[in-house]
Design an enzyme around this catalytic site. Structure first.
Site, PDB file in Angstrom:
ATOM      1  N   ASP A   1      -1.611 -16.603  -3.429  1.00 27.14           N
ATOM      2  CA  ASP A   1      -0.298 -15.980  -3.250  1.00 27.14           C
ATOM      3  C   ASP A   1       0.284 -16.206  -1.863  1.00 27.14           C
ATOM      4  O   ASP A   1       1.357 -15.688  -1.546  1.00 27.14           O
ATOM      5  CB  ASP A   1      -0.379 -14.470  -3.512  1.00 27.14           C
ATOM      6  CG  ASP A   1      -0.427 -14.150  -4.996  1.00 27.14           C
ATOM      7  OD1 ASP A   1      -0.072 -15.026  -5.810  1.00 27.14           O
ATOM      8  OD2 ASP A   1      -0.822 -13.021  -5.346  1.00 27.14           O
TER       9      ASP A   1
ATOM     10  N   ARG B   1      -5.238 -10.079  -1.336  1.00 26.45           N
ATOM     11  CA  ARG B   1      -4.266 -10.666  -0.415  1.00 26.45           C
ATOM     12  C   ARG B   1      -4.485 -10.276   1.048  1.00 26.45           C
ATOM     13  O   ARG B   1      -3.728 -10.696   1.919  1.00 26.45           O
ATOM     14  CB  ARG B   1      -2.840 -10.268  -0.826  1.00 26.45           C
ATOM     15  CG  ARG B   1      -2.445 -10.736  -2.219  1.00 26.45           C
ATOM     16  CD  ARG B   1      -0.952 -10.641  -2.450  1.00 26.45           C
ATOM     17  NE  ARG B   1      -0.218 -11.589  -1.614  1.00 26.45           N
ATOM     18  CZ  ARG B   1       1.123 -11.674  -1.585  1.00 26.45           C
ATOM     19  NH1 ARG B   1       1.855 -10.874  -2.323  1.00 26.45           N
ATOM     20  NH2 ARG B   1       1.707 -12.575  -0.794  1.00 26.45           N
TER      21      ARG B   1
ATOM     22  N   ARG C   1       3.841  -0.725  -3.084  1.00 23.22           N
ATOM     23  CA  ARG C   1       3.062  -1.490  -2.115  1.00 23.22           C
ATOM     24  C   ARG C   1       3.103  -0.848  -0.722  1.00 23.22           C
ATOM     25  O   ARG C   1       2.099  -0.377  -0.209  1.00 23.22           O
ATOM     26  CB  ARG C   1       3.574  -2.935  -2.056  1.00 23.22           C
ATOM     27  CG  ARG C   1       3.423  -3.704  -3.384  1.00 23.22           C
ATOM     28  CD  ARG C   1       1.976  -3.951  -3.755  1.00 23.22           C
ATOM     29  NE  ARG C   1       1.857  -4.722  -4.990  1.00 23.22           N
ATOM     30  CZ  ARG C   1       1.880  -6.041  -5.062  1.00 23.22           C
ATOM     31  NH1 ARG C   1       2.040  -6.758  -3.966  1.00 23.22           N
ATOM     32  NH2 ARG C   1       1.737  -6.663  -6.223  1.00 23.22           N
TER      33      ARG C   1
ATOM     34  N   HIS D   1       8.316  -4.839  -5.295  1.00 20.08           N
ATOM     35  CA  HIS D   1       8.772  -5.055  -3.924  1.00 20.08           C
ATOM     36  C   HIS D   1      10.289  -4.870  -3.888  1.00 20.08           C
ATOM     37  O   HIS D   1      10.980  -5.181  -4.868  1.00 20.08           O
ATOM     38  CB  HIS D   1       8.465  -6.479  -3.452  1.00 20.08           C
ATOM     39  CG  HIS D   1       7.082  -6.681  -2.927  1.00 20.08           C
ATOM     40  ND1 HIS D   1       6.419  -7.880  -3.021  1.00 20.08           N
ATOM     41  CD2 HIS D   1       6.246  -5.841  -2.263  1.00 20.08           C
ATOM     42  CE1 HIS D   1       5.225  -7.769  -2.452  1.00 20.08           C
ATOM     43  NE2 HIS D   1       5.101  -6.547  -1.993  1.00 20.08           N
TER      44      HIS D   1
ATOM     45  N   CYS E   1      10.916 -14.640  -2.364  1.00 20.87           N
ATOM     46  CA  CYS E   1       9.486 -14.448  -2.110  1.00 20.87           C
ATOM     47  C   CYS E   1       8.884 -15.633  -1.358  1.00 20.87           C
ATOM     48  O   CYS E   1       7.945 -15.466  -0.582  1.00 20.87           O
ATOM     49  CB  CYS E   1       8.739 -14.254  -3.426  1.00 20.87           C
ATOM     50  SG  CYS E   1       8.920 -12.621  -4.168  1.00 20.87           S
TER      51      CYS E   1
END
Length: 279
Positions: A78, A103, A149, A178, A272
């Site tokens: 990612d 992540r 998040r 997000h 992103c």
């Protein structure tokens, strides 16, 4: 914060050259699931993802923007979603501390790149935040997402670091985990967003701040139409978001559709993949 005429009278739009940081999808795959878009059993075409990413990079350069690259690291599929790597404002770098174990190594990797580039004011955060995934600059403030998040305590931390107002917004739909999946900044006083992604109180805040905002339909939100990037004139967004493209054109913007559907399998699109370096 919005011009009362903007909803009916197109403004003269001027593109402002930007500096972007991107990360090639060399190791991109969907090997785990940390959002509703990710299904490890669904095949991913790594070659197609690479071509779509390169098309986005080329588009930015064709529009006159500078694109820098951070080297991808094996085991971090990612990392291609560079927007999550940090938040940069006035040359100050607010690092990312990821919520999910898969992540966590991305945060130090991105901060190492910034330090190697000579950025001196670099902050390793105390609280979880996922960079420009949940922090969006609009005018003289930051809009800050929470709910899935980023820890809301990070909002105060970011305000202290940057010295600018931070407005918190709560996300309530896990498909839009997000802020940059549910809201896009178009100019210093204009945004577009999907109301159903936000709590009732956050919708009220957005209506007050941006009474003439472009509102996305469920259909346009579901193709990640709000994961878009504006340079003040051009708005790069998924080509499937036709309703948003129409509304943008009516406001005087130049929407540019692009295909990034292979990266959408991991829950990401144009924004992103793009971290703006606001130096």
């Amino acid at each position: 914060m919005s011009d009362a005429l903007s909803a009916t009278t197109p403004r003269i739009r001027t593109a402002i050259p930007r500096r972007f940081l991107m990360c090639p999808p060399t190791y991109f795959e969907v090997s785990y699931s940390i959002n509703p878009w990710m299904d490890p059993k669904r095949p991913v075409d790594a070659g197609l993802a690479e071509r779509q990413w390169r098309n986005l990079r080329s588009l930015y350069r064709d529009l006159g923007h500078e694109v820098l690259e951070v080297a991808p690291l094996p085991g971090l599929p990612d990392m291609v979603f560079a927007a999550n790597g940090a938040t940069v404002r006035d040359g100050m770098v607010f690092g990312s501390r990821f919520r999910h174990m898969e992540r966590t190594a991305e945060g130090p990797a991105y901060l190492a790149w910034f330090r190697a580039q000579g950025y001196a004011d670099v902050h390793w955060p105390e609280h979880i935040n996922e960079g420009e995934g949940d922090y969006l600059a609009v005018g003289d403030r930051l809009l800050a997402g929470t709910g899935f998040r980023t820890d809301p305590r990070s909002h105060a931390e970011a305000q202290e670091f940057f010295g600018v107002p931070v407005t918190g917004l709560r996300l309530v739909d896990p498909s839009y985990y997000h802020l940059d999946t549910a809201l896009a900044v178009l100019s210093d006083d204009e945004v577009m967003y999907y109301p159903a992604a936000f709590s009732e109180g956050s919708r009220a805040v957005l209506r007050r701040m941006f009474p003439d905002a472009i509102l996305a339909t469920a259909e346009d939100a579901a193709v990640f139409g709000l994961n878009a990037l504006s340079d003040g004139r051009h708005v790069v967004l998924p080509e499937a978001a036709t309703g948003l493209a129409k509304q943008l054109a009516e406001r005087g913007f130049e929407p540019i559709g692009i295909r990034l559907d292979e990266l959408l399998k991991a829950g990401g699109s144009a924004k992103c993949c793009t971290l703006e370096l606001r130096d």
